[in-house]
Every structure is written in structure tokens, then in C-alpha cells.
Write a protein that holds these residues in place. Structure first.
Motif, PDB file in Angstrom:
ATOM      1  N   GLU A  98       0.824  -1.204   0.000  1.00 19.54           N
ATOM      2  CA  GLU A  98       0.000   0.000   0.000  1.00 19.54           C
ATOM      3  C   GLU A  98       0.860   1.257   0.000  1.00 19.54           C
ATOM      4  O   GLU A  98       0.561   2.233  -0.700  1.00 19.54           O
ATOM      5  CB  GLU A  98      -0.940  -0.018   1.206  1.00 19.54           C
ATOM      6  CG  GLU A  98      -1.921   1.133   1.226  1.00 19.54           C
ATOM      7  CD  GLU A  98      -2.924   1.042   2.361  1.00 19.54           C
ATOM      8  OE1 GLU A  98      -3.535   2.096   2.682  1.00 19.54           O
ATOM      9  OE2 GLU A  98      -3.105  -0.048   2.929  1.00 19.54           O
ATOM     10  N   LEU A 135      -5.110   0.013  -5.086  1.00 23.10           N
ATOM     11  CA  LEU A 135      -5.368   0.218  -3.657  1.00 23.10           C
ATOM     12  C   LEU A 135      -6.626  -0.539  -3.224  1.00 23.10           C
ATOM     13  O   LEU A 135      -6.682  -1.090  -2.119  1.00 23.10           O
ATOM     14  CB  LEU A 135      -5.505   1.702  -3.342  1.00 23.10           C
ATOM     15  CG  LEU A 135      -4.201   2.504  -3.311  1.00 23.10           C
ATOM     16  CD1 LEU A 135      -4.487   3.988  -3.150  1.00 23.10           C
ATOM     17  CD2 LEU A 135      -3.277   2.019  -2.195  1.00 23.10           C
ATOM     18  N   VAL A 136      -7.628  -0.571  -4.083  1.00 22.90           N
ATOM     19  CA  VAL A 136      -8.839  -1.330  -3.761  1.00 22.90           C
ATOM     20  C   VAL A 136      -8.524  -2.822  -3.664  1.00 22.90           C
ATOM     21  O   VAL A 136      -9.001  -3.517  -2.759  1.00 22.90           O
ATOM     22  CB  VAL A 136      -9.943  -1.060  -4.799  1.00 22.90           C
ATOM     23  CG1 VAL A 136     -11.112  -2.036  -4.615  1.00 22.90           C
ATOM     24  CG2 VAL A 136     -10.442   0.372  -4.688  1.00 22.90           C
ATOM     25  N   TYR A 139      -6.767  -3.469  -0.485  1.00 25.13           N
ATOM     26  CA  TYR A 139      -7.750  -3.480   0.595  1.00 25.13           C
ATOM     27  C   TYR A 139      -8.454  -4.837   0.674  1.00 25.13           C
ATOM     28  O   TYR A 139      -8.603  -5.422   1.755  1.00 25.13           O
ATOM     29  CB  TYR A 139      -8.790  -2.369   0.400  1.00 25.13           C
ATOM     30  CG  TYR A 139     -10.034  -2.594   1.215  1.00 25.13           C
ATOM     31  CD1 TYR A 139      -9.998  -2.538   2.601  1.00 25.13           C
ATOM     32  CD2 TYR A 139     -11.238  -2.911   0.588  1.00 25.13           C
ATOM     33  CE1 TYR A 139     -11.136  -2.779   3.355  1.00 25.13           C
ATOM     34  CE2 TYR A 139     -12.382  -3.149   1.336  1.00 25.13           C
ATOM     35  CZ  TYR A 139     -12.330  -3.085   2.716  1.00 25.13           C
ATOM     36  OH  TYR A 139     -13.456  -3.334   3.469  1.00 25.13           O
ATOM     37  N   LYS A 140      -8.886  -5.359  -0.478  1.00 23.15           N
ATOM     38  CA  LYS A 140      -9.569  -6.654  -0.482  1.00 23.15           C
ATOM     39  C   LYS A 140      -8.664  -7.755   0.064  1.00 23.15           C
ATOM     40  O   LYS A 140      -9.116  -8.629   0.822  1.00 23.15           O
ATOM     41  CB  LYS A 140     -10.022  -6.998  -1.902  1.00 23.15           C
ATOM     42  CG  LYS A 140     -11.139  -6.112  -2.448  1.00 23.15           C
ATOM     43  CD  LYS A 140     -11.467  -6.504  -3.889  1.00 23.15           C
ATOM     44  CE  LYS A 140     -12.544  -5.633  -4.484  1.00 23.15           C
ATOM     45  NZ  LYS A 140     -12.806  -5.987  -5.914  1.00 23.15           N
ATOM     46  N   THR A 158      -6.264  -7.324   2.174  1.00 22.85           N
ATOM     47  CA  THR A 158      -6.138  -7.064   3.610  1.00 22.85           C
ATOM     48  C   THR A 158      -7.309  -7.684   4.361  1.00 22.85           C
ATOM     49  O   THR A 158      -7.135  -8.301   5.420  1.00 22.85           O
ATOM     50  CB  THR A 158      -6.065  -5.554   3.874  1.00 22.85           C
ATOM     51  OG1 THR A 158      -4.911  -5.011   3.220  1.00 22.85           O
ATOM     52  CG2 THR A 158      -5.987  -5.257   5.365  1.00 22.85           C
ATOM     53  N   GLU A 191      -8.821  -4.630   8.813  1.00 23.13           N
ATOM     54  CA  GLU A 191      -9.804  -4.538   7.739  1.00 23.13           C
ATOM     55  C   GLU A 191     -10.582  -3.228   7.819  1.00 23.13           C
ATOM     56  O   GLU A 191     -10.948  -2.642   6.799  1.00 23.13           O
ATOM     57  CB  GLU A 191     -10.752  -5.746   7.740  1.00 23.13           C
ATOM     58  CG  GLU A 191     -11.737  -5.830   8.900  1.00 23.13           C
ATOM     59  CD  GLU A 191     -11.095  -6.308  10.188  1.00 23.13           C
ATOM     60  OE1 GLU A 191     -10.615  -5.441  10.958  1.00 23.13           O
ATOM     61  OE2 GLU A 191     -11.090  -7.529  10.430  1.00 23.13           O
ATOM     62  N   ALA A 247      -8.050  -0.175   6.956  1.00 25.90           N
ATOM     63  CA  ALA A 247      -7.739  -0.170   5.522  1.00 25.90           C
ATOM     64  C   ALA A 247      -8.926   0.351   4.712  1.00 25.90           C
ATOM     65  O   ALA A 247      -8.741   1.053   3.705  1.00 25.90           O
ATOM     66  CB  ALA A 247      -7.347  -1.566   5.055  1.00 25.90           C
ATOM     67  N   LEU A 248     -10.139   0.017   5.134  1.00 25.97           N
ATOM     68  CA  LEU A 248     -11.327   0.549   4.461  1.00 25.97           C
ATOM     69  C   LEU A 248     -11.361   2.067   4.538  1.00 25.97           C
ATOM     70  O   LEU A 248     -11.591   2.759   3.536  1.00 25.97           O
ATOM     71  CB  LEU A 248     -12.588  -0.038   5.094  1.00 25.97           C
ATOM     72  CG  LEU A 248     -13.921   0.549   4.613  1.00 25.97           C
ATOM     73  CD1 LEU A 248     -14.130   0.265   3.124  1.00 25.97           C
ATOM     74  CD2 LEU A 248     -15.087   0.013   5.429  1.00 25.97           C
ATOM     75  N   ARG A 298      -9.089   4.187   4.806  1.00 25.50           N
ATOM     76  CA  ARG A 298      -8.037   4.884   4.055  1.00 25.50           C
ATOM     77  C   ARG A 298      -8.394   5.060   2.584  1.00 25.50           C
ATOM     78  O   ARG A 298      -7.705   5.777   1.855  1.00 25.50           O
ATOM     79  CB  ARG A 298      -6.701   4.141   4.192  1.00 25.50           C
ATOM     80  CG  ARG A 298      -6.115   4.183   5.594  1.00 25.50           C
ATOM     81  CD  ARG A 298      -4.656   3.755   5.610  1.00 25.50           C
ATOM     82  NE  ARG A 298      -4.441   2.368   5.238  1.00 25.50           N
ATOM     83  CZ  ARG A 298      -4.403   1.352   6.091  1.00 25.50           C
ATOM     84  NH1 ARG A 298      -4.619   1.578   7.391  1.00 25.50           N
ATOM     85  NH2 ARG A 298      -4.171   0.111   5.684  1.00 25.50           N
ATOM     86  N   LEU A 299      -9.453   4.403   2.136  1.00 27.25           N
ATOM     87  CA  LEU A 299      -9.918   4.578   0.768  1.00 27.25           C
ATOM     88  C   LEU A 299     -10.716   5.880   0.646  1.00 27.25           C
ATOM     89  O   LEU A 299     -11.180   6.426   1.655  1.00 27.25           O
ATOM     90  CB  LEU A 299     -10.799   3.386   0.367  1.00 27.25           C
ATOM     91  CG  LEU A 299     -10.109   2.017   0.315  1.00 27.25           C
ATOM     92  CD1 LEU A 299     -11.141   0.924   0.056  1.00 27.25           C
ATOM     93  CD2 LEU A 299      -9.012   1.990  -0.739  1.00 27.25           C
ATOM     94  N   VAL A 323     -15.544   4.082   0.250  1.00 28.64           N
ATOM     95  CA  VAL A 323     -15.962   3.550   1.553  1.00 28.64           C
ATOM     96  C   VAL A 323     -17.463   3.310   1.566  1.00 28.64           C
ATOM     97  O   VAL A 323     -17.944   2.251   2.003  1.00 28.64           O
ATOM     98  CB  VAL A 323     -15.555   4.521   2.691  1.00 28.64           C
ATOM     99  CG1 VAL A 323     -16.173   4.076   4.019  1.00 28.64           C
ATOM    100  CG2 VAL A 323     -14.049   4.607   2.813  1.00 28.64           C
TER     101      VAL A 323
END
Length: 476
Positions: A361, A408-409, A412-413, A415, A426, A429-430, A432-433, A438
């Protein structure tokens, strides 16, 4: 919700039954909050053991970290309770039952007693570097507690905000209870200063239910990712490289083996929570809340199941469907039809998998090579059985992410799939999008005020100079 002030008169500073032996599960012998009981290295170690005891949120019956497992994935939309819908599942944070506030301040009071007591002793009371090591281990626990408070009760995502953590750096007494919360920037600085001492002075080797300098580096990576400046990303990548190349930790060859075979003996566990002796036999053990459901049954929601579609991990993380639609047994820790054991009662605070994913990331967020970031993600996926030769959907999704935002998505998945129900990664990390992303993942989040919880109302009663309630919530 109980707060620190009610706990000051209770068992805050726990000590174990053996003077120099590290033993998290030992029966506490007294609960006196008094740094003056630290007289030499032996009593300093006893005091530190008490701080670890509080970090584990332990009682004589069991450790109590299940809120770390279930609250964040509920907030993120991946887990729930079988018998009813909890407020966290719908992001109704004003009704949250999270105990992070009280739990963190109990830890802080204990570690501040250790730090002040040990610092007051002459160096000759300790052998070798043990004085510095004890202080560094306590600094890690203090940094961890403050960071938990910042990320759940402070506007951690707004560096200019005045709504940071209420920092506690001394043993609590009636004279110092009133205190103003710090800004977000001040909170990050304080936490990172503690962690720099951990990295400089904590033991290089320790059983992995105790702190090392490597744990300090991994936690610093979390903190830097949340603060998220361009300089932070570069420092984070450097820390990750050191952990991956120089530390004794290695990714588990088969990801499932961490949870269903090796536990704390896994070489990728940087810091774990060791269960109390025989806690697996308790009726209301952690394991029993996943199967068969002792007092509560915490389950995977459909959103988590579909995340694992065409993923080998689905077979050992998602169990059979429950009669209530859209809920499945969550089997990451406790196998369906299994028997509770010390392994299923073990918690994980920091694992090397997180280091890899934070590194990936950070590479993307710093404007680095997307190809380099993909390689790092694939190293994690490989341990889960996801490879290029399998023509796997998830591998290809990462490979085909050709912009920073799409990659990045995908990170996240991954993670979510790798770190679900461990210690809140989890959820962080969500958040931070981008906000619009989000909301797509969790439609019940309609405002950024739902990123954090309200300050417990008792705080304003006992600490009138604390400051304002978090935006969107009431003091009353």
C-alpha cells in the motif's frame, strides 16, 4: 460505560506470582497502583508482567481480546451476531458496546506506573540493558493503547484536527485526572516517540507474546500508514524491508497453518496474545462464541463469504450457512464441529502478512511502481494458494489493476481476506480509501463522523477540561 476513573480504585496494576519469571497467565497477587513497589530488577519485571496482563485484558479465567476480533469487521460489514443486529453492524456508533476506551486506559495506568518506577531506580539495580528494555517494552504498550484510542475516538484521518487522543503519560491520581485532549498531530508525535524508543532499546529476541524491537517496527508501520504523509510512506517501506529481510519472522508457507496448526509457534507471528491456562474449558470461552455459540454466536456475513468466492481460503474461514439468511459460521479460529483448544483461544496482534500488505500500500501511495507493489501482494496470495498458474480470479484482479486507485482497492480486499478479525486492520484499511469508495463497500456509512466512536459521556463528568465531544455526537 466504565472509564478510567472507576478503575483507579480497582485492580489496575496487576503483578504475577513469580518474582522474575515472565508469566502472563499467573494469578495476580495484588492490585496496588504504586510505582514505589518497584525496588529492583525483579520487582520491575513483576510490574511489567502486570502491564502485559492488562494488555491481554486478562482475568484469572481468560484473556479478553475478542472485541479486537469482532468489532472492526462488524463496522466494516463483514461479521455480525447471529441472534440480533448489533449497532456496529449498522454503524450506529452512538450505541456501540466497544470497551476499547476503558481497556486502553487501564493499560496506560499500568505502563505509566512501570515507566515511572523503573526510571526512578539507579542503573546498577539492573543487569546489562534490562532497564532500557523494560522501559521500551512499556513504551510499546503505551503506544499501542494510545493508538487504539486515537483511531477509534480521535479524528486520526485529519492531521489538523484538535480531536486527538487524551494522552496519559503518568500514573493517574486525583490531581492529574483533569486533562485536555491532545491534537491529532500531537498524538501521532507522542506515539511515534514511544515507538522510536522501542525500536532502539527493546529486546531483539523475546517469546512472541512479549514485545521486541521488531514489534515496535511493525506497530510504527501501522501508525505511519494512518498519518499518511509522503515522508511516512518512505519510512514505512524502509521498516518493512528491514522486517522482511533482517528479522527472524517468515511468512507461513500455508496461511491456514497459522490458525489451525501452529498458533504462536508460527514464525510469522510478531506479537500474539497467549491464552490463560485452561481457558478453552470455560463455558464462555472465545472459541465457544464462534462454535457452537455459548452466549453469543459471532458469524460471517454474506459480504465476507462473497469476498472469498473462488478463493481457497473460503474453505477454512467460512463455514456452513445458518438458518438465518446471510449468516455463516466463522471458522478462522474455531472449526465447525471442532473442540475448543489453546490454539483456538490464541489472539494475534501483529503478523508479518500485515507488514507485506502495508508495504504494498505504501509503494502505491508514495507514487512507486505498481508492478513492485503487485509482487508484494502476490507473495501474500501465494501462501493462500493463489498463483498465476492457477489462472486465479484474485491473482488476475491484482495484475489487471493498472491505476493506483484500482490497485489500492485490490490491496484493501487482500487485507480483508488475510487479516479479517485479528486487530482491526480490515476497518482501518477501508477508511483509508476515498470516502465515495468507503460508502460503496459499507452503505450504512453516510458521514465521516461514523469513522470513529463517541467519547464516553462519563469522561466529561470526571474530566471537565477534556474538550469537545467528537463531531456528530452529544455529550449528554
Amino acid at each position: 460505560m466504565k472509564t478510567i476513573y472507576r478503575y483507579i480504585v480497582l485492580a489496575i496494576f496487576i503483578v504475577s506470582s513469580h518474582a522474575c519469571k515472565k508469566e502472563l497467565g499467573a494469578l495476580p497477587k495484588n492490585a496496588k497502583v504504586d510505582a514505589n513497589t518497584i525496588l529492583d530488577q525483579g520487582t520491575a519485571q513483576i510490574a511489567l508482567n502486570g502491564a502485559y496482563y492488562r494488555f491481554a485484558n486478562a482475568t484469572v479465567v481468560k484473556t479478553g481480546w475478542q472485541n479486537h476480533q469482532i468489532i472492526p469487521p462488524m463496522l466494516a460489514g463483514y461479521m455480525g451476531m447471529y441472534s440480533s443486529v448489533l449497532p456496529e453492524e449498522e454503524n450506529r456508533n452512538d450505541r456501540s458496546s466497544s470497551s476499547y476506551w476503558a481497556e486502553s486506559y487501564i493499560v496506560l495506568n499500568a505502563v505509566n506506573g512501570v515507566i515511572s518506577g523503573v526510571k526512578a531506580l539507579p542503573d546498577e539495580k539492573f543487569t546489562g540493558n534490562r532497564k532500557k528494555e523494560i522501559i521500551a517494552e512499556a513504551h510499546f504498550l503505551r503506544a499501542y493503547a494510545h493508538f487504539k484510542l486515537l483511531t477509534f475516538y480521535g479524528e486520526w484521518y485529519k492531521p489538523e484536527s484538535s480531536a486527538g487522543a487524551l494522552l496519559r503519560d503518568e500514573l493517574s491520581s486525583l490531581s492529574n485526572i483533569p486533562k485536555k485532549r491532545s491534537s491529532v498531530s500531537e498524538s501521532y508525535d507522542f506515539i511515534l516517540t514511544d515507538l522510536d524508543d522501542v525500536i532502539a532499546n527493546a529486546p531483539t529476541t523475546n517469546p512472541n507474546h512479549y514485545v521486541t524491537k521488531w514489534a515496535g517496527m511493525a506497530l510504527k508501520m501501522r501508525v505511519l500508514m494512518s498519518r499518511g504523509t509522503s515522508t511516512d510512506y518512505g519510512t514505512l517501506i524502509t521498516l518493512a524491508n528491514s522486517l522482511i529481510q533482517d528479522s527472524p519472522y517468515k511468512l507461513e508457507a500455508i496461511a491456514e497453518d497459522v490458525f489451525h496448526k501452529n498458533g504462536l509457534s508460527s514464525k510469522e507471528v510478531i506479537l500474539g496474545i497467549k491464552p490463560q491456562a485452561n481457558q478453552e474449558k470455560e463455558t464462555y470461552s472465545t472459541s465457544a462464541q464462534y462454535w457452537p455459540g455459548a452466549s453469543s454466536l459471532y458469524v460471517a456475513r454474506t459480504a465476507l463469504k462473497t469476498t472469498y468466492d473462488n478463493d481457497p481460503r473460503q474453505s477454512w474461514i467460512i463455514g456452513s450457512v445458518r438458518p438465518r439468511p446471510a449468516y455463516y459460521f466463522f471458522t478462522k479460529y474455531m472449526k465447525e464441529n471442532g473442540v475448543s483448544s489453546p490454539l483456538s483461544e490464541t489472539y494475534y496482534a501483529l503478523r508479518l502478512t500485515e507488514v507485506y500488505l502495508l508495504k504494498a500500500e505504501a509503494i502505491v501511495r508514495s507514487g512507486g511502481s505498481l508492478a513492485d507493489a503487485k509482487i508484494v501482494v502476490h507473495q501474500v496470495q501465494e501462501k493462500a494458494g493463489i498463483t498465476l498458474t492457477a489462472n486465479n480470479t484474485h491473482y488476475n484482479a491484482v495484475e489487471n489493476a493498472n491505476t493506483a486507485q484500482t490497485l489500492l482497492v485490490e490491496i484493501y480486499k487482500e487485507t480483508v481476506k488475510s487479516l479479517i478479525a485479528e486487530d482491526g486492520m480490515e476497518w482501518m484499511a477501508l477508511l483509508r480509501l476515498p470516502f465515495e469508495t468507503v460508502k460503496q463497500f459499507k452503505p450504512t456509512i453516510t458521514n465521516q463522523v461514523q469513522y470513529i466512536l463517541p467519547i464516553p459521556k462519563d469522561e466529561f463528568l470526571y474530566n471537565p477540561i477534556f474538550g469537545d465531544q467528537n463531531p456528530g455526537y452529544s455529550k449528554n
